[in-house]
Design a protein around this motif. Structure first.
Motif, short mmCIF file in Angstrom:
data_model
loop_
_atom_site.label_atom_id
_atom_site.label_comp_id
_atom_site.label_asym_id
_atom_site.label_seq_id
_atom_site.Cartn_x
_atom_site.Cartn_y
_atom_site.Cartn_z
N SER A 60 -11.46 4.37 3.35
CA SER A 60 -10.55 3.42 4.02
C SER A 60 -10.57 2.04 3.38
CB SER A 60 -10.88 3.31 5.52
OG SER A 60 -10.75 4.57 6.16
N ASP A 118 -9.96 6.53 -5.91
CA ASP A 118 -9.86 7.64 -4.96
C ASP A 118 -11.02 7.60 -3.96
OD1 ASP A 118 -7.56 8.55 -6.16
OD2 ASP A 118 -8.54 10.16 -7.29
N SER A 172 -10.53 4.75 -1.52
CA SER A 172 -9.45 5.06 -0.58
C SER A 172 -9.92 6.03 0.49
CB SER A 172 -8.24 5.64 -1.33
OG SER A 172 -7.72 4.70 -2.25
N GLU A 173 -10.73 7.01 0.09
CA GLU A 173 -11.28 7.97 1.05
C GLU A 173 -12.18 7.29 2.07
OE1 GLU A 173 -13.23 10.77 -1.41
OE2 GLU A 173 -11.37 11.69 -2.16
N ARG A 190 -8.51 0.47 0.72
CA ARG A 190 -7.32 0.83 -0.04
C ARG A 190 -6.68 -0.34 -0.78
NH1 ARG A 190 -3.11 3.13 3.35
NH2 ARG A 190 -2.30 3.92 1.37
N LEU A 222 0.83 -1.20 0.00
CA LEU A 222 0.00 0.00 0.00
C LEU A 222 0.87 1.25 0.00
CD1 LEU A 222 -2.77 -1.01 2.55
CD2 LEU A 222 -3.11 -0.47 0.13
N PRO A 223 0.56 2.22 -0.87
CA PRO A 223 1.32 3.48 -0.88
C PRO A 223 0.98 4.32 0.33
CG PRO A 223 -0.52 3.61 -2.39
CD PRO A 223 -0.52 2.21 -1.86
N ALA A 224 1.71 5.42 0.50
CA ALA A 224 1.45 6.31 1.63
C ALA A 224 0.03 6.86 1.58
CB ALA A 224 2.47 7.46 1.62
N SER A 225 -0.50 7.06 0.39
CA SER A 225 -1.89 7.48 0.23
C SER A 225 -2.44 6.82 -1.02
CB SER A 225 -1.99 9.01 0.12
OG SER A 225 -1.29 9.47 -1.02
N GLY A 226 -3.75 6.72 -1.10
CA GLY A 226 -4.36 6.09 -2.26
C GLY A 226 -4.44 4.58 -2.11
N GLY A 227 -4.76 3.91 -3.22
CA GLY A 227 -4.99 2.48 -3.17
C GLY A 227 -3.99 1.67 -3.95
#
Length: 293
Positions: free
Chosen positions: A207, A201, A204-205, A209, A42-47
């Motif tokens: 949760s 997106d 991911s928002e 991901r 998993l990246p720092a943000s996103g999926g």
């Protein structure tokens, strides 16, 4: 991450595989894809989005169902060893993507299999999710441009898990109302087709991901066109099926530029469908310079 211990493998899982790349060594079937530790990607943000298919040597992922215009995974390629690995891919997922067609097949009693974990799963994989503090069932994301979904099946799924339906702005308002009345969350993403980037997106928002797509070639095209698919698992059974009416890996307009992949891992399974060998291939999508991931 420490992985939960698996229970003893079933008889069909006892025979191992041979890793061919990036090194040569024997490996067990049970736990093979769990060992890829997808949540660590998993990246720092996103999926992080991944998918898998099983195909014949001549590229058939589906053939016509007897007496129907619909297609299904051929019995000549489907096998319990590949199914075990499919479940291992589902085990760490926050969400599983399916198409609206699957719900219509469920209503008609024509679906080959429920979405992974929808009716429970192997005890070791349920324990895997429990030890990670995850819900027993991954969320279900239904991609449906038309929102033409059977109300009863949708309500049943909502009673089992979190359900999100992704449609488009052009879908009829009464169908959108029916989706929400069934208890599903509704996302309208795009005008005429679901926008894959907006979908990931939005998930991911919420949760969700780590996202596993078990949908077919049209949804794979959507994910590739949107440049959101990061990993592809491909089982290739060493059988030639032929036939002029078939589904292959991806369906849709030509991708320009094409999507490139690099080989991550390769395994040989000597005991695939009906004892025919199969190759298990793992690919990561290559990023081009100047293109967002």
């Amino acid at each position: 991450m420490t992985e939960p211990a698996a229970t003893a493998p079933s008889e069909h899982e006892a025979l191992g595989l041979q890793m061919l790349y990036p090194r040569s060594e024997p490996v067990p079937l049970s736990g093979l894809y769990l060992g890829h530790d997808l949540r660590s990607l998993l990246p720092a943000s996103g999926g992080f989005v991944y998918s898998n298919f099983i195909t014949s040597l001549d590229g058939r992922i589906a053939l016509p169902r007897a007496g129907s215009t619909e297609h299904e995974v051929p019995k000549q390629t489907a096998n319990p060893r590949d199914w075990r690995l499919l479940l291992e891919l589902a085990a760490p997922a926050d969400a599983i993507i399916v198409s609206g067609r699957l719900l219509r097949e469920l209503e008609a009693g024509m679906a080959q299999a429920w979405p992974a974990f929808s009716d429970g799963g192997p005890e070791d994989l349920l324990a895997f999710r429990a030890e990670l503090g995850m819900p027993e069932q991954p969320a279900l994301v239904v991609v449906s441009r038309s929102l033409e979904l059977p109300r009863g099946i949708l309500e049943t799924l909502v009673s089992q898990r979190r359900v999100i339906v992704a449609g488009v702005a052009a879908a009829a308002s009464q169908r959108a109302d029916a989706v929400q009345a069934a208890g599903a969350e509704l996302l309208r993403l795009g005008d005429q087709a679901v926008d894959a980037r907006d979908l990931i997106d939005a998930l991911s928002e919420r949760s969700l991901r780590l996202i596993y797509s078990t949908a077919g070639p049209e949804v794979l095209h959507l994910l590739l066109r949107g440049q959101v698919l990061q990993r592809l698992y491909l089982t290739m059974v060493a059988r030639v099926l032929a036939g002029s009416d078939f589904a292959t890996l991806v369906h849709g307009p030509r991708l320009e530029p094409p999507c490139d992949f690099s080989l991550r891992a390769l395994y040989f399974d000597p005991a695939g469908a009906h004892g025919v060998g199969q190759l298990l291939q793992v690919y990561d999508r290559c990023e081009r310079a100047g293109r967002a991931s």
